[in-house]
Structure formats: C-alpha cells, structure tokens
Design an enzyme around this catalytic site. Structure first.
Site, PDB file in Angstrom:
ATOM      1  N   ILE A 161      71.593  72.417  16.504  1.00 43.47           N
ATOM      2  CA  ILE A 161      70.985  73.531  15.951  1.00 43.47           C
ATOM      3  C   ILE A 161      71.428  74.879  15.186  1.00 43.47           C
ATOM      4  CG2 ILE A 161      68.502  75.375  16.377  1.00 43.47           C
ATOM      5  CD1 ILE A 161      68.317  72.357  17.053  1.00 43.47           C
ATOM      6  N   LYS A 186      73.410  79.188   1.416  1.00 42.41           N
ATOM      7  CA  LYS A 186      72.928  79.460   0.611  1.00 42.41           C
ATOM      8  C   LYS A 186      73.913  81.173  -0.263  1.00 42.41           C
ATOM      9  CE  LYS A 186      68.613  82.634   0.453  1.00 42.41           C
ATOM     10  NZ  LYS A 186      67.806  82.789   1.396  1.00 42.41           N
ATOM     11  N   HIS A 215      71.623  29.055  -0.621  1.00 39.12           N
ATOM     12  CA  HIS A 215      69.850  29.475  -1.294  1.00 39.12           C
ATOM     13  C   HIS A 215      68.975  29.949  -0.246  1.00 39.12           C
ATOM     14  CE1 HIS A 215      71.668  28.192  -5.141  1.00 39.12           C
ATOM     15  NE2 HIS A 215      71.727  27.190  -4.736  1.00 39.12           N
TER      16      HIS A 215
END
Length: 535
Positions: free
Chosen positions: A141, A152, A290
C-alpha cells in the site's frame, strides 16, 4: 471542482536537480547497498524503513528512520509507516512553485529529490504456492503510494523502482544531479511498475474467485509479456510472438535445451502433446501432428524402461503421421527412449527432464528442439480463447487422477462387464479421446491407441478413418467416442471392424437404436453421461 490557478511566472528552471535527500525503502535489496554508499559519500541524507534501514545501518551508514521523520512509529505490523504528510508532502511538493516551498517551510518538512522504492514480493509469494492471508499481506500500500507520488512530481523528484537504474543515479551524483529528461523517463518506468503490480493483484483476486463455487469473475485481467518474436505465425505471411502469462507454469515457461528456434506451430503442437500425455497417470507419451494425436500410449506392463516403452507403443499407432511430429513425455526421457528416436524425424520433444545420456544422443540431431518443463509445470485450471471483440472463458476439461474408478460408475447398457485389464483399456481410450479434435473416435488395445479418427464433420467418417488407420488391429480393440452417436451407422462401422467394446456419452434421441445394434452384434457398450468435445 477546478484545481488552483498556477501563475507561469512562478515557475523556475528545474532541469538539473541536485540530490540532497533520498528515501530508500526496497523489498528487493539487490545492489541497493552500493547505491546507498555512493549517496552517503556524496553527502546525501538517507531516510529509510525497516529492513532497508537495518541493512544500511549494518554497513556503517548513517540512516534516519522514517519514524523519526513522521514522529509516528511503524504500526499494525508494518502496514502503516510511510503514509504520513511528512513523507508525502516531501514527495509531492512542486518546488517550481513559491507557495509550495513556503508551505514546506511553514510545516517544517524537507523535500526529497530521490526516492528508491520497489514493492512487496507479491508475484513471488503467489508463485511459491502461498494462499489466503499470506498473499494478502504482500499487497503493498505505502510503496505504490510513494512511487506514484514521486512519479507525478517528476519535475522535482527522481523515482527509481529497479536496480537497473542505480548506475545512472550514481553517475548523476558526479554531474550535479538528475536531469528533467532522466526523471521523466524514470517516472514512466515507475507507472509501468505500479500498473503491472496492480494487474498481478487483480489477476490473483480473479483466480481466487474462480476457485470458489460461485460465478465466474465480472472482470478478468490477463497480463502477459512478450518473451520472443517468432519468425512467423501459422503461415509465413503472418507475424507472431510468444508471450508469457504472469503466474503461468506451462509450455511458455519451458526451457529450450537445444535445437532450432521454436515456431508458432511448434508451440501449439507441444501444448497439445502435453495435454494428451499428462492426462495419463502412468508413464505416457503422446505424438502430435497439426494439434492432433497420431499416437498416445502408456508403458507396457513390467516394461524395463517404461517411458521408452510408452514411446514405441505410441509410435506404432501411426508411424507415417509421426514423421515430423511433436512428442511429449510425462516422465524423464531416458537414454533408451532417445536411442529409439535416433532415426525418427521429430520436430520437438518436451518432458519434465532428460537423462544426461539422452541429451548426448539428441545432440546428434541438431535441429531437434528439446524443451524441459518448469518444475512448477501444471495444467491450467481454466481455458481462455480469443474471439472477435472479446474472449471465452471456461473450466478446463480435466479428468480425476483415478479415472479408472469411473468405469464402475458408467452405465452398462448392453453386454457384459469387462475385467480389470479391459476396464483400464477403456479408461485409457476415454482419456485419450479428450485430446483428439472433434468429432473424435479412438481405438485402443492394451492402453495404446491403434487407430484415431479426428476432426471430421460427421461421426461416421471419424469411425471409418479410425478403422482404416488401425487396419487389422481394429479387431478386438475398444472404441471411445467423445460425444454420442446420433445414429447406429457409426457404431456399425466399428462393429463391422471387429470392435468388441464401445464407450460413449449417450444422450441421443436414438440411443435405443444404437444400443439395439450393439446388442445384436454381441458388443458391450457403456454410457458415461459426459462428453469431451475439443474444438
């Protein structure tokens, strides 16, 4: 609500930002000590938390605990330590603005110019097999909050989330600080770091909900990273790459030990081979071409080398189709199995492990791709398939380990209950049928396929194809059908070829017609009540 109006005149040049104060809080402590030593030598004040602070202090560095900055002790078992204005104001203050600088002075808070944070080892904890609260405690957290705040504010703060960036920070100390371009790049990396971390957490919660008995998740997050760009896709004009899914334990996590680079089709076929081989509890080998099996078998009873025995028996089903095939073994590949493959052209072989002597033999086949599964390999609990505009999610079609015991639970609709050996053969055929593309018919003797009919648009043609490939071996074998017979014509093809026992799901409106045909021929027939389509 609009934010505050910012007067451009108040902005000041913040290109080169000297590092005077650094916050260090890392779970992955790789190379953090040399970084901290370089910072300390440059006179940078170090602020740290918990184990990071202890590591630096033990190395003789002067460190200030975050609790000294916040005036509040770490609490709730470490859940709360950096979530405090004295930390986050120091991370978010935009020092290009005079009022931010003034407020910091009034509050007695110092800014940070460098933040070194990486997050709790959530992914590693999940990968270790931990569950419940042990995983929840690794949901970070405070770490993401610090990373996002610093990112930021990249105009003022350099945020470092990976040891890969430590050398650049050390170099920046010698040049007077970090540049705006450098901090912007670090911020971009930081947001990727937290976004990826959140996807890990979201994926875990989604998978936990899948483990419950309730509804499938409302939201599904799938995170994958490109492992390698492939030469091309299914065809040469298609671009392709292999991606590894976070938390995956499958073919994408296998280690290639030798051979040419894997192709798109190699990966598809190898995964299909694993699906077939690992359905079996006993030593087993599947050969794929395949995306369809051309041979599946378990070891013969009392075989001296079980996995080599399984391979030979699988190969005998259809040697022509096995040419250029992909092989999966559910046990360690032995020298004997490798020697059996010496003269058989094979594209890929994948297994949990290989004897060293087997790998020496394979070195003579330089183009053979040899893949070792991760120790954590396991079949996926869910199947995901992309469709245009979305995706489909379903529980994986799996068998219980002791599928042989299910034979006693099947409905015997005609004929006599077979003995234990024949029950085992029936169970093998039923398992093998699940790995074959629908419409699927499998003929088996002694727990080895002898004829396979797959991918036909009607079940009669699948019956004919299986009988044709089995030839004389069809007589006396058992047959498994992945879905019910809509008419008696399909079973009649099997009956005419000498099949003595048939297992199928049942459920057709003409079941009685099919039962009557089997009864008239003296053939034993079981209904399982469950189909195994594979498209």
């Amino acid at each position: 609500m609009a934010g505050p109006t910012i007067d451009p005149a108040l902005y000041r040049d913040r290109d080169l930002v000297p590092i005077r104060r650094a916050l260090i809080s890392v779970s992955d402590k790789t190379d953090v000590l040399p970084l901290a030593q370089a910072l300390a030598a440059a006179g940078v004040e170090l602020v740290s938390t918990g184990g990071s602070a202890a590591l630096l202090r033990d190395a003789g560095l002067e460190v200030k605990d975050v609790a000294q900055v916040t005036g509040f002790p770490e609490s709730l078992g470490g859940r709360v330590k950096t979530l405090h204005p004295s930390v986050h104001a120091g991370l978010l203050a935009d020092l290009r603005l005079e009022d931010h600088e003034t407020q910091l002075d009034e509050l007695g808070i110092l800014p940070f110019e460098l933040v070194v944070v990486n997050l709790y080892p959530f992914v590693e904890t999940v990968a270790s097999g931990a569950t419940g609260d042990a995983v929840v405690e690794q949901i970070d957290i405070g770490g993401p909050a610090m990373v996002r705040a610093s990112a930021k504010n990249f105009a003022n703060v350099a945020i470092v989330v990976s040891p890969e960036s430590y050398p650049a920070i050390i170099d920046a100390l010698a040049t007077g600080g970090t540049t705006l371009a450098q901090r912007r790049d670090l911020a971009a990396r930081a947001f990727v770091h937290t976004a990826t971390y959140d996807r890990h957490v979201a994926t875990w919660f989604a998978e936990e909900s899948l483990a419950d008995e309730g509804d499938l998740p409302q939201h599904l997050t799938i995170k994958a990273e490109r492992l390698e760009t492939l030469r091309y896709g299914e065809n040469s004009h298609q671009r392709a790459a292999i991606y590894t899914r976070v938390g995956g334990h499958g073919i994408a996590q296998a280690t290639q030990l030798q051979g040419k680079e894997m192709s798109y089709n190699n990966y598809v076929d190898a995964d299909a081979a694993l699906r077939a081989a690992f359905d079996m509890v006993k030593p087993a080998v599947a050969i794929i071409k395949h995306a369809n099996p051309c041979g599946i078998a378990v070891a013969a009873p009392n075989a001296l080398d079980p996995i080599a025995s399984a391979h030979l028996r699988a190969h005998e089903c259809d040697p022509v189709s096995a040419f250029g095939g992909v092989i999966a073994a559910n046990r360690t590949v032995t020298l004997k199995m490798a020697e059996n493959l010496r003269d058989i052209f094979t594209e890929v072989i994948v297994a949990p492990d290989f004897e060293p002597e087997a790998l020496e033999v394979f070195k003579l086949k330089k183009n053979l791709r040899v893949l070792r599964l991760p120790d954590s390999w396991q079949q996926e609990p869910m199947d995901v398939r992309l469709v245009s505009g979305g995706l489909l999610l379903q529980d994986a079609d799996r068998f219980p380990a002791e599928v042989e015991s299910l034979v006693d639970g099947w409905q015997l609709v005609t004929g006599e209950m077979p003995g234990d050996d024949e029950k085992g053969n029936l169970a093998f055929a039923w398992k093998a049928c699940r790995a074959v593309k629908s419409n699927a018919i499998v003929l088996a003797q002694a727990s080895a396929t002898v004829g396979i009919g797959m991918g036909q648009v009607n079940r009669v043609d699948s019956c004919r194809l299986a009988v044709e490939r089995a030839g004389e071996r069809a007589a006396g074998s058992v047959a498994a059908s992945d879905a019910f017979f809509p008419f008696a014509d399909g079973p009649q093809v099997l009956i005419d070829a000498g099949i003595r026992t048939i297992v199928q799901p049942g459920g057709s409106v003409r079941d009685q017609e099919v039962i009557d045909a089997a009864r008239a021929a003296g053939v034993t027939m079981f209904f399982t009540g469950e189909r195994h389509f594979f498209h």
